[in-house]
Structures are given as C-alpha cells and as structure tokens.
Design a protein around this motif. Structure first.
Motif, short mmCIF file in Angstrom:
data_model
loop_
_atom_site.label_atom_id
_atom_site.label_comp_id
_atom_site.label_asym_id
_atom_site.label_seq_id
_atom_site.Cartn_x
_atom_site.Cartn_y
_atom_site.Cartn_z
N LEU A 13 34.21 109.42 29.40
CA LEU A 13 35.20 108.88 30.32
C LEU A 13 34.97 107.39 30.54
O LEU A 13 33.85 106.96 30.81
CB LEU A 13 35.07 109.63 31.65
N ARG A 14 36.05 106.59 30.45
CA ARG A 14 35.91 105.15 30.66
C ARG A 14 36.63 104.70 31.91
O ARG A 14 36.35 103.61 32.43
CB ARG A 14 36.47 104.37 29.46
N LEU A 15 37.59 105.46 32.35
CA LEU A 15 38.31 105.11 33.57
C LEU A 15 39.02 106.36 34.06
O LEU A 15 39.54 107.14 33.26
CB LEU A 15 39.35 104.00 33.29
N GLN A 16 39.04 106.59 35.38
CA GLN A 16 39.79 107.71 35.92
C GLN A 16 40.49 107.27 37.19
O GLN A 16 39.86 106.77 38.11
CB GLN A 16 38.87 108.89 36.21
N LYS A 17 41.81 107.42 37.21
CA LYS A 17 42.55 107.04 38.41
C LYS A 17 43.33 108.26 38.88
O LYS A 17 44.19 108.75 38.18
CB LYS A 17 43.53 105.89 38.09
N LEU A 100 34.52 98.12 24.43
CA LEU A 100 33.34 97.56 25.09
C LEU A 100 33.71 96.73 26.32
O LEU A 100 33.00 96.77 27.33
CB LEU A 100 32.55 96.68 24.11
N ILE A 103 34.19 99.05 29.04
CA ILE A 103 32.94 99.66 29.48
C ILE A 103 32.18 98.69 30.41
O ILE A 103 31.75 99.06 31.49
CB ILE A 103 32.06 100.02 28.27
N PHE A 104 32.05 97.46 29.96
CA PHE A 104 31.23 96.52 30.73
C PHE A 104 31.96 95.89 31.90
O PHE A 104 31.34 95.32 32.79
CB PHE A 104 30.69 95.42 29.80
N ASN A 105 33.27 95.97 31.88
CA ASN A 105 34.05 95.38 32.98
C ASN A 105 34.98 96.40 33.59
O ASN A 105 36.13 96.10 33.88
CB ASN A 105 34.85 94.19 32.46
N PHE A 106 34.47 97.58 33.81
CA PHE A 106 35.34 98.66 34.26
C PHE A 106 36.02 98.30 35.59
O PHE A 106 37.17 98.66 35.82
CB PHE A 106 34.58 99.98 34.38
N GLU A 107 35.29 97.57 36.46
CA GLU A 107 35.89 97.28 37.76
C GLU A 107 37.12 96.39 37.58
O GLU A 107 38.12 96.55 38.29
CB GLU A 107 34.87 96.68 38.73
N LYS A 108 37.09 95.50 36.59
CA LYS A 108 38.24 94.65 36.34
C LYS A 108 39.41 95.46 35.80
O LYS A 108 40.57 95.19 36.14
CB LYS A 108 37.86 93.54 35.34
N TYR A 110 40.08 98.44 36.58
CA TYR A 110 40.68 99.05 37.76
C TYR A 110 41.54 98.06 38.53
O TYR A 110 42.64 98.37 38.99
CB TYR A 110 39.59 99.59 38.70
N PHE A 111 41.03 96.83 38.71
CA PHE A 111 41.78 95.83 39.48
C PHE A 111 43.13 95.58 38.83
O PHE A 111 44.15 95.47 39.50
CB PHE A 111 41.00 94.52 39.59
#
Lengths: 151, 825
Positions: A13-17, A100, A103-108, A110-111
């Motif tokens: 999983l790389r992102l879940q909304k 990648l 993965i490394f900037n998952f919070e971005k 999401y934003f």
C-alpha cells in the motif's frame, strides 16, 4: 467516491484515502480483498469490476495501481479521468513522478489529493489552481520554519 | 537526547530490511523512541515523529498512541504542525475514536483563521471525516464560509456542506439561502462543487427538488452554463483533450437528470442541449465518451421525446463497436438498464451484443449474457439459442449455472416445438450437466412427462447420453427417472423421431446398476437409480428376478435412504405383489404449479376471489387460474386421474394438492395458484407427508387395531364401509380401507371413488382393486386412503361416487361425519 487506494504490483500500500467511516480492521480487510482482486486481473481486461455493491475503477500507471471505489450512480468513465488528473498533478509537482517519489513523499501526495478531492468529490477542475495552492502552502510551511525539520 | 531521525531517513532504513521480521524490529525500535519523545512533550520534533508514525501506520503497524499528538499538532500555531496534524487526524482519528470530538474546538478556530490555507485544512478535515456531532456543532461556520467571496474557500465549504448534509440531513435547510447565487460564479471550482451540493439536496429532498425546479429555475441556469462550456473556445486552464471542463459537464448532466426525472417541463427545457451534447461531443477519447455516457443516462431517465431516446440507444450501439473495452462495458450496462423500456430499439443491436459473448473480459461477458437473455423472443429464439448454447460450452464455470437456468427459462417460454425443447434440454444437460441447479431437475422431469409423444425419443437420447459418462449428477438423475418411467419404450425400440437403438433389458439394468455403484453418484442420484430399477419390474418382462436381487442387496446398504427404499420395495415384492403394478404404473401428466413455496400462498380468508396473479407468459401446462377452478370443479370430469399412484421417488404428485379444499368454505388457501415471481423457475408443490410416511417408518406394520369400522355411505344398493388402521409411531396418519359392495342385481361398472378433506388434513388415495362392483354382494372393490391429520382435528370427509348402473351414469356426493374418535384423536 468511497475510497481510493494506491498500491504497487507486489500489493504494498502506498496511499489510502477513506471517505467513509470504517474500523481499522474493516479497512485492512477491504484493502486486502481489493488488492488481491485487482492484481489478479489480466492486462486485457476492462478497468471496471463489481465488488459488493460498489464499482471499482482501477488503472495502472507504471508500477502503481490507482484504485477508486465509486457508488452505483457515479460515472465510471469520468472516474478514469479523475485518476488521470491526479497522476498529472503528481507528475507536474514531482517532475516525472515515479513510485519512489510517492513512497518518500507520501505526505505530499496526500496534500495534493486533498486539494483535488474533498469528501470524495472533485473540488477544483483547474490543474493550474491546484498546483498554485500547493505551492503557496509549501511556501507557508517554509516560512513557519526557518529550517524544515521534517525532511 | 539526540534529535529523532528524519522521516526520509526512516523510510530509507525500513526499506533496507530484507525480511518481515527485520522490518518489524526496526519499527518497534523506532516506535519506542517516538513514544518516549511523546512522553517528553517535545514540541520541536512532534511533527516529525507523527509523520513517521503515519508512515508506519501505512505499512500496517498500530499507531493509536499518536492520536493525542495529532490533536496537539492541530492546536499548534505552526503551519507545518497543522498540516501534518490534520493529515494524522484524517488517518487516525475517525469518528469511531473516543478522542475524535476533541478536534471540534480546534477546527472551529481554524475555520476562522486569518490564513486561507489553514481554513482550507479545517474544511477539508471536517468534510472528509467529521462525525454527526461535529457537523452539528460546526454547520454554522460552514454556512458562513459558503457565502464568502473567496472562491478557494467557497468551493471547499460547498463540499463540506455536502458532507454535513449526508451526516445530518435535517441541517439541509440552513444551507438553502447560501445556494442562491452559487451558480453565478465564474470560478469553475465553485461551479463544480455547487452543482454537487445542489445535486445532494435535490436527491435527498423532494421539496428541495420542487423548489429548485420552480422557484430557482435551475434548469435554464444549468442549460446556459453547459452551453457556454460547449460553445466557448479553447480554455487552457480547463481543457482536457479539446473538451472544456468535462468534470463540470458531467456533473451538470447528472443534476439535469434529477431535475428532469418525471417532470415534463424540465425535460422539455433540456431537450435541445442534450441533443447538442449528444451530437457534438468528440468521441475519439475517453473523456468525450464519458460525457456521452452521462448524456445517454440522462436522456433515458427523463421524459425525453422518442427521437432523443433513439439517438441515445444508437450512441450505445456505437459504443458497443468501440475498441475500448471500458466503453463496451458501460454500453452493455446501460443497455441492460434500458432493455425493458426501449426493447425494440435495443433489439436492433442484438447481433453486436451477441458478439460480446465472445469477449475475453469476464465482466463484459456477464453483461452480454444477461442482455442476451433479455432480448430473446419468439422470433429470434432459434438463432439466439444457438449462440447461447455455444456460449454455455465455452464460458467460465462461474457463468454456467446462470446460463443454464436462463436457457431453460427461455426455452420454456419460446420453444418452437417440443422436439426442439427436448433437444435443447439435452444439450444443456450434456454440456453443463454438473452446473445445472438442483431445482431444475424436477422441472425438467415435469416437462418431459408432459411431452407425451416425445417420451420414446427422450428416453433414448438420455440413455445414450449417460452410456458414455454418468458423472454429471443432474443429467444422470433425469436420465434415471426417465429410464425408470419409459424403459419399456426403450427396449421395444419405438422411437419415431430418430433411428431407434437396440437395447436389451439387461443393458438398461447394467447402466442403472453402474450408476448405483459408481463413486461419483451422490446419494440422491442413487435414490433415483434404485427407484428406476424398481419401476422397471413392472415394465420389463425377462429381468424381474435380476431386479429383485438388486433390490434385496440394497436392503442392507449403509445409506439409510437407499436401505429404506430397498426394504420397502422388497416388501412390495413379497407381501404386496398384488399392488405392485398399480403402485408403479406410469405417472400422469403433472399440473404445473407456479409457486415458490408456502410463502407465496395468498391468504384469502374466506374471500372467493383468488389473489390477482402477476402476468407471466403462460407455461406449457394449464394456467394457474384454471387450477383454482379445478378445485371447485374437480369432480367435473377433467382428464387428470384422481387416483395418485404412490410414487416412491421424490417426484411430488402435485395432483394431491387439488383434492383439498372441497369442503364448505371455498377457501383457496393452500391452493398452489399463487402469484409467482416472474423470473422464477416454476416448481411443483410437494405434499411432504407422502415421503415421510414412507421414509420415516414402514406403514402396514405397527398398527393399532380395534378401531370400529363405519358405514360411510349406503344408498341405492351401494354400500361403502370404512375400516381404520393407525400407526403407533406416527399417530398423525390414519389409513382407511374402503370396501364398496353392491346389493343390487346388476353390476356397477366404471366405479370411481373420490374423496376430499378439510384443508388441515392431507389425503392420499391409492389405486382401487378394480372398477367393477359386482352385483348381489358377490365381491367388493377395495381401496386404501391415507389421511394425514397433524392437528388431530375431527375427521370429516366429502366423497363423490360415479359409476354406471343399469345403463345410466350415476353420480353422488356425500359427507362422512361419523368417524369414530379413535380414528383421529
């Protein structure tokens, strides 16, 4: 839209909304099921499948699967466009986005998603406006810290 | 205390783990560090730690101890903190968490923050996952922001309002004033979210819907906006492959759908724009087709004129030919929705639809199959069935059961000839025999029974089918039953439809015995086979001893059901051989009972009208309504033999149901003539006690004697006496043996005895010993009646007698009320 999932070809999983309220256990179970089902699809199959009472719309971009669960009255074809728009936004932001980056900037990631969709619906249809808003918010973040303590 | 490691550092480290265990170890170590950092109330690095926690949460590890920290971040003044804090809240603090409500105050403050990006965060969080209480508390703030001139905030507030309405529908009213000018905006974001908000309100409340139609004149506004989008030139900001803001177009079309539904005026007002969109939209890319798709859905759902509807169906037809699978898929889905209402238009695309049966994609195949069944009619049945049978052959196992059922249904409705019908059934049984549903077997048997002239042909084909392979249970069951019934036709080579085959009695018994022995045969199938063998004892001439031997072997079978049957069949051979031929004689044509079982039986409670039956194409048997008449007029001489042979198979003798309800109140309760579900496969009602009587204990043993017999009828020289037996082990069953004697000087010929009981009873009439009551009391006719009286009610019976005497036909009705208490208490 009820939820959106991004996952790799190995099922990571790389992102879940989630736009509906479910327990952690249920979310895990659903994620597992859907990841399994989508990964089992053959390349020539269509991008839609029925799952429970929802429609799953998915598309693979390089090594990442983008997967949305929509309700019966929603338009599958425009959902594909929504997914594509999100990828374009990520691409513009990261410059030739790859897994990648997410993965490394998952919070971005999401934003950016939160500037594009809200409560499962599209809130802005102009790519330019979304990217501008993200840019401004990033700037604000920079200002509130003289040195960024995040990264 | 060294600074906690950076987020990206942690991600890098965790990704180097080579095993799950290694990863778990790293995570645990870091979690411990984070926990202690939280304990120290470290403001500086809280943000970093929560971010790391969110990463680990995504990997699947627990992160609940970070919930309060998210709250602290949200309350912080730093934008970075708020950004991560709200993200954490959306991931970890949904409404099921106890601390969820603690967010409310922070959100309230941030909704009024001076920086729009902070307000945006708050709106986003509230709009994604706010609980009902939170929505109630903060709805006012949202409503305020809905009226702001800041389009960045206004669009978010609109979607936030949508969420509030979904959570707390009663609050819808308060957003109404703010919607007044929403569509005057130039900003597409606001326009889009406003349309979503209006859609939500119109969908939820018919009052709102009416208000927006009439007072706000929403339709003209939307038409105007849509027109501008289509006609306006290139706008780089909103362009997608040459189309201007497809997202907005689609949402407008969806709202128009809701406004136009069931409303002539609104539908008319949008006619032109729909036609315009339908004809002018570029179809080379997915985005254009998305708009066309939505347009088609709208046209089909509103009160559009027929020209527009045809246009819509043709668009779908074109979609079917598109190379893009996704387009084909949505076309099939939409056609399925419209096939009922616009049947003829969809028929025109039948061949394309049938082609889709060969598609590689499972979802498309399923849709095409459903649609194909919907399109089958009397004209295209032969062609369609060819395609469907081919499909049944080659499709995935998950489809076979549904396809087989669909084929049976279609064949029943539209079969051009009996031979074609039987052939189709045969084809399904041999191709997909193991996928046929269990309830199809009795229906098929009934169908075969009713096609009297095809019996020889059918049994021959079935015999040939199982010779090679007897592993498909439904096929074997049907075949065994038919061989049992029509075995005599098989060995005598009577087939007219095709070349009769040479089969000996031994060969037939060989195959049946193989079925009995085979490991692949289920218990039910074995039951069929054994009973079939037994029936053949009256149809075959040379092999009766062989049959006797088989039957006696199975008397010690470990399968209880088989053992039971074998023991009783043995008894038939030994003690009751005189009844054997009558018991095993050919089954009569069965009444088709279209009901789904007891739940469908309509309580009429004394009304004489049967409940109105749903319209259903008439089955090949008699109509259900005529059955109701049969109940009243049962004794008026129809073709159905009133005597029911005890069929020791699980085939229900539906005629048993009709003998009920002859008494007094013409109450049709319990009549099998109930409203069927249109798509259901007709089933035959089953009087259960017939089997229970046989399978739970042997009758004729274990009886109570000493019940006084009665004279049930005595008139015109005809006397009928009843003697009683009751089983100790099943006290609900009373066995009555009637004896009819004739004291006149002339015989009574063609004597028929019929009986009916009140509806709380069930009745079974066995074959009489003969149909002639000899004169001068020189002999009697005996007949056995079995009565099931589970409620131990007082036995009453109405009897009807018909016979020929002294050259004239005689008929009489009588009631028997003098049953001794011991016969029913």
């Amino acid at each position: 839209m009820q939820f959106m999932l991004l996952f790799s070809r190995q099922g990571k999983l790389r992102l879940q909304k989630w736009y509906v309220s479910l327990s952690d256990r249920e979310k895990k179970k659903i994620t597992r099921e859907i990841v399994q089902t989508v990964l089992a699809r053959k390349p020539k199959m269509c991008s839609f499948l029925e799952w429970r009472d929802l429609k799953i719309v998915y598309k693979r971009y390089a090594t990442l699967y983008f997967c949305c669960a929509i309700e019966d009255q929603e338009n599958e074809l425009i959902t594909l466009e929504i997914i594509h728009r999100y990828v374009e936004l990520l691409d513009k932001y990261f410059g030739s986005v790859c897994e990648l980056d997410i993965i490394f900037n998952f919070e971005k990631a999401y934003f950016i998603l939160d500037e594009f969709l809200l409560g499962g619906e599209v809130q802005e249809t102009s790519k330019k406006n979304i990217l501008k808003a993200i840019e401004q918010a990033d700037l604000l973040q920079e200002i509130s810290y003289s040195t960024s303590l995040l990264c | 205390m060294p600074a906690p490691i950076r987020l990206r550092e942690l991600i890098r480290t965790i990704r180097t783990a080579r095993t799950q265990a290694e990863e778990r170890e790293m995570i645990q170590k870091e979690c411990a560090a984070i926990r202690s950092s939280f304990r120290e109330e470290d403001n500086t690095y809280r943000c970093r730690n929560v971010a790391k926690l969110l990463y680990m949460h995504m990997l699947g590890y627990p992160a609940h101890f970070g919930q309060l920290e998210c709250l602290k971040l949200i309350a912080s003044q730093k934008f970075t903190d708020k950004r991560i804090g709200y993200l954490g809240a959306m991931l970890l603090l949904d409404e099921r968490q106890d601390v969820h409500l603690l967010m409310t105050n922070c959100i309230k403050n941030d909704l009024n923050h001076s920086t729009q990006y902070v307000q945006g965060l708050a709106l986003c969080t509230l709009g994604c996952m706010g609980s009902s209480e939170m929505c109630r508390d903060l709805a006012g703030e949202v409503e305020k922001l809905l009226k702001t001139s800041n389009s960045y905030l206004r669009k978010k507030a609109a979607l936030c309002a949508v969420h509030v309405i979904r959570k707390v529908p009663e609050l819808m009213e308060m957003f109404l004033p703010a919607t007044k000018n929403l569509l005057n905006e130039k900003n597409h974001g606001v326009l889009h979210t406003s349309v979503v908000l209006l859609t939500e309100m119109c969908e939820r409340s018919p009052d709102m819907l009416a208000h927006f139609r009439k007072n706000e004149k929403l339709v003209p506004q939307l038409v105007r906006i849509l027109k501008n989008l289509i006609m306006s030139g290139y706008s780089p900001e909103h362009d997608v492959s040459g189309i201007s803001d497809p997202f907005l177009q689609v949402r407008i079309l969806r709202l128009l759908r809701i406004l136009g539904r069931n409303d002539d005026d609104s539908s008319e007002a949008m006619n032109d724009i729909l036609a315009q969109v339908a004809t002018n939209t570029e179809t080379s890319k997915n985005v254009g087709n998305a708009i066309l798709y939505e347009t088609v859905l709208t046209i089909m759902d509103i009160k559009s004129e027929s020209g527009l509807r045809v246009l819509a169906i043709n668009i779908l037809g074109r979609f079917l030919l598109n190379n893009d699978k996704n387009i084909r898929y949505v076309a099939l889905t939409s056609l399925l929705k419209t096939v009922q209402t616009d049947h003829n238009a969809v028929q025109r695309h039948r061949s394309t639809i049938v082609d889709c049966l060969k598609d590689l994609d499972v979802s498309i195949k399923r849709r095409a199959m459903e649609l194909s069944f919907a399109l089958v009619n009397g004209n295209n049945i032969r062609g369609m069935m060819k395609e469907l049978l081919y499909f049944l052959d080659s499709c995935e196992p998950e489809f076979k059961a549904d396809c087989a059922s669909g084929i049976f249904l279609a064949a029943e409705k539209y079969a051009p000839s009996k031979r074609w019908h039987i052939d189709t059934i045969m084809r399904v049984l041999t191709t997909a025999g193991s996928y046929v549903r269990d309830d199809a077997v009795p229906n098929l048997i009934q169908l075969i029974t009713n096609s009297v002239e095809m019996h020889a042909y059918t049994v021959q084909r079935l015999y040939k089918a199982i010779l090679g392979d007897y592993s498909q249970q439904p096929l074997v069951q049907v075949a065994a039953w038919c061989i049992g019934e029509y075995g005599d036709l098989l060995v005598s080579g009577q087939c007219e439809e095709e070349e009769p085959i040479q089969v000996t009695e031994d060969e037939v018994l060989d195959i049946l015995e193989s079925v009995l022995i085979s490991n692949m045969s289920t218990s039910v199938t074995r039951g069929y086979a054994l009973t079939a063998i037994m029936k053949l004892s009256t149809r075959f001439t040379c092999t009766v001893n062989r049959i006797k031997k088989v039957v006696s072997i199975y008397g010690s079978s470990i399968d209880v059901e088989l053992q039971q049957r074998a023991v009783e069949y043995n008894a038939l051979f030994k003690k009751y051989d005189h009844m054997r031929s009558a018991l095993l004689e050919r089954m009569p044509v069965m009444e088709k009972v279209t009901t789904n079982g007891p739940t469908e039986i309509v309580q009429t409670n004394g009304e004489t009208e049967p409940a109105p039956l749903e319209t259903k194409p008439p089955p090949s048997g008699p109509q259900p309504t005529s059955q109701a008449n049969d109940l009243l007029d049962l004794l008026g001489g129809n073709d159905i033999t009133p005597v029911i042979p005890t069929a020791p198979t699980s085939k229900p003798a539906s005629a048993g149901g009709e003998l009920l309800d002859l008494l007094g109140d013409i109450n049709l309760t319990g009549a099998p003539a109930a409203a069927p579900a249109p798509a259901s496969v007709p089933q035959v009602a089953q009087p259960p006690f017939l089997l229970d009587g046989l399978s739970s204990q042997p009758l004729f043993n274990d009886i109570t004697t000493g019940i006084p017999s009665i004279t049930a009828y005595s008139k015109n020289g005809l006397k009928i006496e009843f003697t009683f037996e009751r089983s100790n082990t099943n006290p609900s069953v009373t066995v009555i043996t009637i004896q009819a004697s004739n004291s006149t000087e002339l015989d009574m010929t063609d004597f028929v005895f019929q009986a009916a009981v009140p509806k709380t009873f069930q009745l079974q009439l066995l074959s009489p010993s003969s149909s002639v009551v000899p004169a001068f009391n020189t002999g009697t006719i005996t007949q056995v009646i079995k009565v099931l009286n589970p409620q131990k009610q007082q036995l009453r019976m109405r009897i009807k007698l018909t016979y020929n005497h002294k050259g004239s036909a005689m008929q009489d009705l009588a009631e028997v009320n003098n049953f001794p208490p011991q016969s029913w208490q």
